[in-house]
Motif scaffolding. Structure first.
Motif, short mmCIF file in Angstrom:
data_model
loop_
_atom_site.label_atom_id
_atom_site.label_comp_id
_atom_site.label_asym_id
_atom_site.label_seq_id
_atom_site.Cartn_x
_atom_site.Cartn_y
_atom_site.Cartn_z
N LYS A 1 0.83 -1.21 0.00
CA LYS A 1 0.00 0.00 0.00
C LYS A 1 0.86 1.26 0.00
N ALA A 2 1.90 1.27 0.85
CA ALA A 2 2.77 2.45 0.95
C ALA A 2 3.56 2.66 -0.33
N PHE A 3 4.09 1.59 -0.91
CA PHE A 3 4.87 1.72 -2.14
C PHE A 3 3.98 2.11 -3.31
N GLU A 4 2.76 1.60 -3.34
CA GLU A 4 1.83 2.01 -4.40
C GLU A 4 1.50 3.50 -4.30
N LEU A 5 1.30 3.97 -3.08
CA LEU A 5 0.98 5.38 -2.88
C LEU A 5 2.08 6.27 -3.42
N MET A 6 3.31 5.99 -3.04
CA MET A 6 4.43 6.81 -3.50
C MET A 6 4.82 6.49 -4.94
N ASN B 1 25.65 9.01 8.13
CA ASN B 1 26.26 9.27 6.83
C ASN B 1 25.17 9.71 5.87
N PRO B 2 25.25 10.92 5.32
CA PRO B 2 24.22 11.39 4.39
C PRO B 2 24.08 10.44 3.20
N HIS B 3 22.85 10.33 2.70
CA HIS B 3 22.57 9.43 1.59
C HIS B 3 21.32 9.92 0.88
N PRO B 4 21.21 9.72 -0.43
CA PRO B 4 20.02 10.19 -1.15
C PRO B 4 18.70 9.65 -0.61
N VAL B 5 18.67 8.42 -0.07
CA VAL B 5 17.40 7.89 0.44
C VAL B 5 16.97 8.59 1.73
N LEU B 6 17.88 9.33 2.34
CA LEU B 6 17.57 10.08 3.56
C LEU B 6 17.33 11.56 3.29
N ALA B 7 17.30 11.96 2.04
CA ALA B 7 17.08 13.37 1.69
C ALA B 7 15.75 13.85 2.27
N GLY B 8 15.78 14.98 2.94
CA GLY B 8 14.57 15.54 3.52
C GLY B 8 14.19 14.94 4.85
N ILE B 9 14.98 13.98 5.34
CA ILE B 9 14.77 13.39 6.67
C ILE B 9 15.82 13.98 7.59
N ALA B 10 15.37 14.60 8.67
CA ALA B 10 16.27 15.35 9.53
C ALA B 10 16.58 14.58 10.81
N PRO B 11 17.75 14.82 11.41
CA PRO B 11 18.02 14.25 12.73
C PRO B 11 16.90 14.62 13.70
N VAL C 1 7.80 10.28 7.49
CA VAL C 1 9.22 9.94 7.34
C VAL C 1 9.38 8.70 6.46
N GLY C 2 8.56 7.69 6.71
CA GLY C 2 8.65 6.47 5.92
C GLY C 2 8.27 6.68 4.47
N LEU C 3 7.22 7.46 4.24
CA LEU C 3 6.81 7.72 2.86
C LEU C 3 7.86 8.53 2.11
N ARG C 4 8.51 9.46 2.82
CA ARG C 4 9.59 10.23 2.18
C ARG C 4 10.74 9.30 1.79
N LEU C 5 11.09 8.38 2.67
CA LEU C 5 12.18 7.45 2.37
C LEU C 5 11.82 6.57 1.18
N ILE C 6 10.58 6.07 1.13
CA ILE C 6 10.14 5.25 0.00
C ILE C 6 10.22 6.06 -1.29
N SER C 7 9.73 7.29 -1.26
CA SER C 7 9.79 8.15 -2.44
C SER C 7 11.23 8.37 -2.88
N ASN C 8 12.11 8.63 -1.92
CA ASN C 8 13.52 8.81 -2.25
C ASN C 8 14.09 7.58 -2.93
N PHE C 9 13.74 6.39 -2.41
CA PHE C 9 14.25 5.15 -2.99
C PHE C 9 13.75 4.98 -4.42
N LEU C 10 12.48 5.28 -4.65
CA LEU C 10 11.90 5.10 -5.99
C LEU C 10 12.52 6.06 -7.01
N ASN C 11 13.01 7.19 -6.53
CA ASN C 11 13.60 8.19 -7.42
C ASN C 11 15.13 8.19 -7.41
#
Length: 209
Positions: A18-23, A134-144, A196-206
């Protein structure tokens, strides 16, 4: 873009799907739940979920005829972007030590060991803050300090600190995200971690490794 969500009877596929389909709608991605190695081999992205004990999940993956070989060829030989979730992430390790010593996929060196938090409840269950190592593209937009949802008693200790992307503090550092090259894995459940999870999924897909 076709994303293969691997079905080997060891993952919470409904929520993840469901989450991956949404993003995936935003990324123009088709999400396919599959136990067919041929479909996995042709995918543009691969996601390996996992719930339960390390030995059981590892055995279940091995029982899907040809799947481990298809994943290895796609991910390690052809560089297809890959995400492991929960035990799917732990199986990236060299060895798991839950119940008995069990060989992992050994795609990221390290061991899966029990969480050592004698003054806290184990399993580590609920929301916890992320610390970015360690910064990584899948963590873009996710803050400490952003929160993710965890449910686990064992954690992946990576051999190379460069492969630790993020951790949570639970009686000490507990691995939250690992990665190298075209491979990432999350100990927490992105499908249960709201924004946070949806942002990470979106980052992974892109993500283009």
């Amino acid at each position: 873009m076709k994303v293969a969500l691997i079905d080997y009877d060891s993952g919470n596929l409904h929520s993840a799907h469901k989450a991956f389909e949404l993003m995936g709608r935003e990324a123009g991605a088709q999400i396919v739940v599959t136990a067919d190695p041929a479909i996995a081999a042709r995918a543009d992205r691969i996601v390996l979920p996992g719930d339960g004990a390390f030995p059981a999940c590892r055995a279940a993956l091995g029982e899907v005829d040809g799947m481990a070989e298809a994943l290895r060829d796609a991910v390690l030989t052809r560089g297809v972007p890959f995400m492991g979730i929960c035990v799917g992430m732990q199986m990236l390790a060299t060895t798991g030590h839950e119940y008995r010593e069990t060989a992992g996929l050994d795609w990221i060196g390290g061991d899966v060991v029990a969480i050592d938090a004698p003054d806290l409840k184990v399993p580590h269950m609920g929301w916890n803050e992320l610390v970015i190592d360690n910064p990584h593209p899948v963590l873009a937009g996710i803050a400490p300090g952003d929160h993710a949802y965890f449910v686990h008693s064992w954690q992946f200790r990576v051999a190379d600190p460069a492969h630790l992307l993020a951790h949570a503090d639970y009686g000490g550092a507990v691995t939250a995200v690992v990665g190298r090259d075209n491979i990432v894995g999350t100990q927490f459940h992105p499908e249960k971690s709201q924004a946070v999870g949806l942002r990470l999924i979106s980052n992974f897909l892109n993500w283009t490794p």
